[in-house]
Design a protein around this motif. Structure first.
Motif, PDB file in Angstrom:
ATOM      1  N   ARG A   1       0.815  -1.205   0.000  1.00 24.99           N
ATOM      2  CA  ARG A   1       0.000   0.000   0.000  1.00 24.99           C
ATOM      3  C   ARG A   1       0.855   1.265   0.000  1.00 24.99           C
ATOM      4  O   ARG A   1       0.344   2.365   0.176  1.00 24.99           O
ATOM      5  N   SER A   2       2.154   1.124  -0.168  1.00 25.50           N
ATOM      6  CA  SER A   2       3.060   2.269  -0.111  1.00 25.50           C
ATOM      7  C   SER A   2       2.951   3.124  -1.372  1.00 25.50           C
ATOM      8  O   SER A   2       2.788   2.607  -2.486  1.00 25.50           O
ATOM      9  N   GLN A   3       3.044   4.457  -1.181  1.00 21.07           N
ATOM     10  CA  GLN A   3       3.083   5.408  -2.288  1.00 21.07           C
ATOM     11  C   GLN A   3       1.863   5.311  -3.197  1.00 21.07           C
ATOM     12  O   GLN A   3       1.985   5.342  -4.422  1.00 21.07           O
ATOM     13  N   ILE A   4       0.686   5.177  -2.600  1.00 21.67           N
ATOM     14  CA  ILE A   4      -0.549   5.119  -3.377  1.00 21.67           C
ATOM     15  C   ILE A   4      -1.433   6.311  -3.022  1.00 21.67           C
ATOM     16  O   ILE A   4      -1.817   6.482  -1.859  1.00 21.67           O
ATOM     17  N   LEU A   5      -1.713   7.130  -4.018  1.00 22.45           N
ATOM     18  CA  LEU A   5      -2.634   8.252  -3.844  1.00 22.45           C
ATOM     19  C   LEU A   5      -4.067   7.757  -3.993  1.00 22.45           C
ATOM     20  O   LEU A   5      -4.351   6.912  -4.850  1.00 22.45           O
ATOM     21  N   VAL A   6      -4.973   8.282  -3.185  1.00 18.96           N
ATOM     22  CA  VAL A   6      -6.385   7.922  -3.261  1.00 18.96           C
ATOM     23  C   VAL A   6      -7.182   9.152  -3.665  1.00 18.96           C
ATOM     24  O   VAL A   6      -7.081  10.205  -3.023  1.00 18.96           O
ATOM     25  N   LEU A   7      -7.960   9.029  -4.742  1.00 15.47           N
ATOM     26  CA  LEU A   7      -8.839  10.103  -5.206  1.00 15.47           C
ATOM     27  C   LEU A   7     -10.285   9.630  -5.126  1.00 15.47           C
ATOM     28  O   LEU A   7     -10.562   8.422  -5.113  1.00 15.47           O
ATOM     29  N   ASP A   8     -11.182  10.566  -5.101  1.00 16.73           N
ATOM     30  CA  ASP A   8     -12.611  10.261  -5.033  1.00 16.73           C
ATOM     31  C   ASP A   8     -13.069   9.649  -6.351  1.00 16.73           C
ATOM     32  O   ASP A   8     -12.984  10.279  -7.415  1.00 16.73           O
ATOM     33  N   GLY A   9     -13.568   8.420  -6.282  1.00 14.02           N
ATOM     34  CA  GLY A   9     -14.021   7.747  -7.496  1.00 14.02           C
ATOM     35  C   GLY A   9     -15.388   8.184  -7.963  1.00 14.02           C
ATOM     36  O   GLY A   9     -15.785   7.901  -9.091  1.00 14.02           O
ATOM     37  N   ASP A  10     -16.129   8.892  -7.101  1.00 17.41           N
ATOM     38  CA  ASP A  10     -17.472   9.345  -7.474  1.00 17.41           C
ATOM     39  C   ASP A  10     -17.453  10.341  -8.631  1.00 17.41           C
ATOM     40  O   ASP A  10     -18.472  10.553  -9.286  1.00 17.41           O
TER      41      ASP A  10
ATOM     42  N   GLY B   1     -15.833   3.713  -5.812  1.00 16.66           N
ATOM     43  CA  GLY B   1     -15.775   4.796  -4.844  1.00 16.66           C
ATOM     44  C   GLY B   1     -14.399   5.381  -4.643  1.00 16.66           C
ATOM     45  O   GLY B   1     -14.246   6.486  -4.118  1.00 16.66           O
ATOM     46  N   ASN B   2     -13.369   4.619  -5.056  1.00 12.63           N
ATOM     47  CA  ASN B   2     -11.994   5.055  -4.828  1.00 12.63           C
ATOM     48  C   ASN B   2     -11.135   4.807  -6.062  1.00 12.63           C
ATOM     49  O   ASN B   2     -11.246   3.755  -6.710  1.00 12.63           O
ATOM     50  N   LEU B   3     -10.287   5.780  -6.352  1.00 10.22           N
ATOM     51  CA  LEU B   3      -9.338   5.669  -7.455  1.00 10.22           C
ATOM     52  C   LEU B   3      -7.939   5.651  -6.856  1.00 10.22           C
ATOM     53  O   LEU B   3      -7.592   6.510  -6.020  1.00 10.22           O
ATOM     54  N   PHE B   4      -7.123   4.679  -7.241  1.00  8.40           N
ATOM     55  CA  PHE B   4      -5.799   4.492  -6.645  1.00  8.40           C
ATOM     56  C   PHE B   4      -4.713   4.735  -7.682  1.00  8.40           C
ATOM     57  O   PHE B   4      -4.753   4.156  -8.784  1.00  8.40           O
ATOM     58  N   ILE B   5      -3.755   5.577  -7.327  1.00 10.73           N
ATOM     59  CA  ILE B   5      -2.661   5.920  -8.241  1.00 10.73           C
ATOM     60  C   ILE B   5      -1.345   5.549  -7.576  1.00 10.73           C
ATOM     61  O   ILE B   5      -0.960   6.141  -6.564  1.00 10.73           O
ATOM     62  N   LYS B   6      -0.678   4.559  -8.133  1.00 12.25           N
ATOM     63  CA  LYS B   6       0.587   4.077  -7.588  1.00 12.25           C
ATOM     64  C   LYS B   6       1.738   4.870  -8.185  1.00 12.25           C
ATOM     65  O   LYS B   6       1.921   4.900  -9.406  1.00 12.25           O
ATOM     66  N   LEU B   7       2.525   5.527  -7.321  1.00 12.35           N
ATOM     67  CA  LEU B   7       3.661   6.308  -7.795  1.00 12.35           C
ATOM     68  C   LEU B   7       4.839   5.400  -8.088  1.00 12.35           C
ATOM     69  O   LEU B   7       5.033   4.369  -7.441  1.00 12.35           O
ATOM     70  N   ASN B   8       5.655   5.809  -9.036  1.00 12.50           N
ATOM     71  CA  ASN B   8       6.834   5.038  -9.384  1.00 12.50           C
ATOM     72  C   ASN B   8       7.896   5.152  -8.315  1.00 12.50           C
ATOM     73  O   ASN B   8       7.957   6.134  -7.573  1.00 12.50           O
ATOM     74  N   ALA B   9       8.750   4.136  -8.227  1.00 12.42           N
ATOM     75  CA  ALA B   9       9.831   4.133  -7.245  1.00 12.42           C
ATOM     76  C   ALA B   9      10.826   5.254  -7.535  1.00 12.42           C
ATOM     77  O   ALA B   9      11.172   5.497  -8.687  1.00 12.42           O
ATOM     78  N   GLY B  10      11.246   5.917  -6.478  1.00  7.86           N
ATOM     79  CA  GLY B  10      12.297   6.914  -6.606  1.00  7.86           C
ATOM     80  C   GLY B  10      11.853   8.280  -7.059  1.00  7.86           C
ATOM     81  O   GLY B  10      12.680   9.201  -7.120  1.00  7.86           O
ATOM     82  N   VAL B  11      10.579   8.457  -7.384  1.00 13.33           N
ATOM     83  CA  VAL B  11      10.129   9.776  -7.838  1.00 13.33           C
ATOM     84  C   VAL B  11       9.907  10.683  -6.642  1.00 13.33           C
ATOM     85  O   VAL B  11       9.654  10.220  -5.524  1.00 13.33           O
TER      86      VAL B  11
ATOM     87  N   HIS C   1      -5.405  11.915  -0.804  1.00 14.01           N
ATOM     88  CA  HIS C   1      -4.643  11.554   0.391  1.00 14.01           C
ATOM     89  C   HIS C   1      -3.895  10.270   0.083  1.00 14.01           C
ATOM     90  O   HIS C   1      -4.178   9.586  -0.907  1.00 14.01           O
ATOM     91  N   PHE C   2      -2.926   9.945   0.910  1.00 15.27           N
ATOM     92  CA  PHE C   2      -2.186   8.698   0.743  1.00 15.27           C
ATOM     93  C   PHE C   2      -2.921   7.564   1.451  1.00 15.27           C
ATOM     94  O   PHE C   2      -3.484   7.755   2.536  1.00 15.27           O
ATOM     95  N   LEU C   3      -2.909   6.388   0.845  1.00 14.59           N
ATOM     96  CA  LEU C   3      -3.595   5.238   1.423  1.00 14.59           C
ATOM     97  C   LEU C   3      -3.016   4.888   2.790  1.00 14.59           C
ATOM     98  O   LEU C   3      -3.736   4.411   3.677  1.00 14.59           O
ATOM     99  N   ASP C   4      -1.727   5.118   2.985  1.00 18.61           N
ATOM    100  CA  ASP C   4      -1.121   4.849   4.283  1.00 18.61           C
ATOM    101  C   ASP C   4      -1.801   5.631   5.399  1.00 18.61           C
ATOM    102  O   ASP C   4      -1.839   5.185   6.551  1.00 18.61           O
ATOM    103  N   ASP C   5      -2.333   6.802   5.070  1.00 17.31           N
ATOM    104  CA  ASP C   5      -3.035   7.607   6.079  1.00 17.31           C
ATOM    105  C   ASP C   5      -4.279   6.878   6.576  1.00 17.31           C
ATOM    106  O   ASP C   5      -4.634   6.959   7.755  1.00 17.31           O
ATOM    107  N   ASP C   6      -4.966   6.164   5.664  1.00 18.42           N
ATOM    108  CA  ASP C   6      -6.158   5.416   6.063  1.00 18.42           C
ATOM    109  C   ASP C   6      -5.794   4.284   7.021  1.00 18.42           C
ATOM    110  O   ASP C   6      -6.504   4.017   7.990  1.00 18.42           O
ATOM    111  N   TYR C   7      -4.678   3.604   6.717  1.00 16.40           N
ATOM    112  CA  TYR C   7      -4.248   2.528   7.603  1.00 16.40           C
ATOM    113  C   TYR C   7      -3.777   3.088   8.943  1.00 16.40           C
ATOM    114  O   TYR C   7      -3.978   2.472   9.989  1.00 16.40           O
TER     115      TYR C   7
END
Length: 336
Positions: free
Chosen positions: A29-38, A193-203, A228-234
């Motif tokens: 779940r690292s480096q994943i942005l969460v956007l509103d899927g609605d 409901g949720n859109l997940f964007i995985k960032l590339n390593a090292g960016v 927000h970052f998914l890590d924040d939810d956890y």
């Protein structure tokens, strides 16, 4: 390892794989942005996804009905091909977008991930449509299948009937207080409901977020860009533990400080009371170490007695607290 613009710590892909495997989550779940899927219909979301994956800062994009920290139950799995014939069980299920497994790096034990043909079938509106089903290892075991045996077996999840496309490793989608449960994933494009964007390593996360916002504003110019970052939810799952930790650290620091001040005062008083004795012993050839031992022996005895009393109590309290978690470490003597 690096930090996002809020100052939170994040790992590169290699560190993240190791960290989340060690901690037993079963998904990255690292480096994943969460956007509103609605905000997105199927066409706009696919356009957004296609433009994002062309960016060097973005690795994968996917979506799901619920957040991985809030996957709900309420589903029933049925199959006529169980080990003992017909089989029914309650199961947690999650409608997902095609690249969900890839984005979260969930290990596939048997079968393969969803493809474009599976998505076409999932979007079929006919009554006899076939839906590709993904289950975890625990669900397969409860039915009586090995991961390999489960592939292509037909299951029915609340009217969604189709073959088992893949069996994935067990992954934790809730707090570590709870045991891993059987789960099913299936493509369903009616709502995300949720859109997940995985960032590339090292960016640089700041630059990556700006890239995402730039694409977002082109497609949704009149909509505010919130993420927000998914890590924040956890992290929110363990907010109580974090607050308790801060409180205990504060009290521990105050306790240690008061104890040290008290010991210093008592030792200084004892040394002042025995100045003449210390002088005589020094004249008679006593070493500094012997004099220190003479002055501190009584205090050391008290510290040892306190240690003997508190270690069992500390072990008992920590062991009881750890029992609140289905997955936890085992206390070792060297910790104390």
């Amino acid at each position: 390892m690096y930090f996002d613009i809020s100052g939170d710590m994040y790992f590169d892909s290699i560190e993240a794989d190791a960290f989340y495997t060690i901690n037993g989550y079963g998904l990255n779940r690292s480096q994943i942005l969460v956007l509103d899927g609605d905000l997105w219909n199927n066409v706009d979301r696919q356009t957004f996804k296609n433009q994002l994956v062309q960016l060097r800062s973005i690795k994968n994009v996917s979506a799901s009905y619920d957040s991985p920290v809030n996957i709900q139950g309420g589903y029933s799995l049925q199959t006529s091909e169980g080990k003992q014939g017909s089989f029914t069980m309650d199961i947690t299920a999650l409608p997902i977008e095609k690249d969900f497994l890839t984005t979260f790096q969930i290990p596939i034990l048997a079968g393969s991930t969803l493809n474009d043909n599976d998505i076409i079938k999932a979007q079929d509106t006919s009554a006899n449509k076939s839906v590709a089903i993904i289950i975890n290892k625990l669900a397969a075991e409860k039915i009586g299948w090995t991961p390999e045996e489960a592939i292509e077996k037909t299951v029915n999840i609340n009217g969604r009937k189709g073959p088992v496309k893949a069996v994935v490793d067990n992954f934790n989608f809730a707090s570590l207080r709870e045991e891993v449960r059987p789960i099913a994933l299936f493509p369903e494009y009616a709502y995300f409901g949720n859109l997940f964007i995985k960032l590339n390593a090292g960016v640089n996360p700041t630059n990556a977020i700006q890239d995402v916002e730039s694409v977002f504003k082109k497609l949704k110019p009149n909509t505010s860009f919130n993420y927000h970052f998914l890590d924040d939810d956890y992290a929110k799952l363990y907010r109580q533990e974090q607050q308790t930790t801060k409180t205990m650290q504060l009290f521990a620091m105050v306790t240690i400080l008061i104890a040290c001040i008290g010991l210093f005062a008592i030792s200084a008083y004892a040394a002042k009371q025995r100045v003449k004795e210390i002088g005589i012993r020094k004249v008679l050839g006593a070493s500094v170490s012997k004099l220190v031992g003479l002055l501190t022996s009584d205090f050391i005895k008290l510290v040892i007695i306190a240690f003997i009393i508190t270690v069992p109590l500390g072990f008992w309290a920590m062991d009881k607290w750890l029992d609140n978690f289905a997955y936890h470490i085992h206390l070792e003597w060297w910790i104390f």
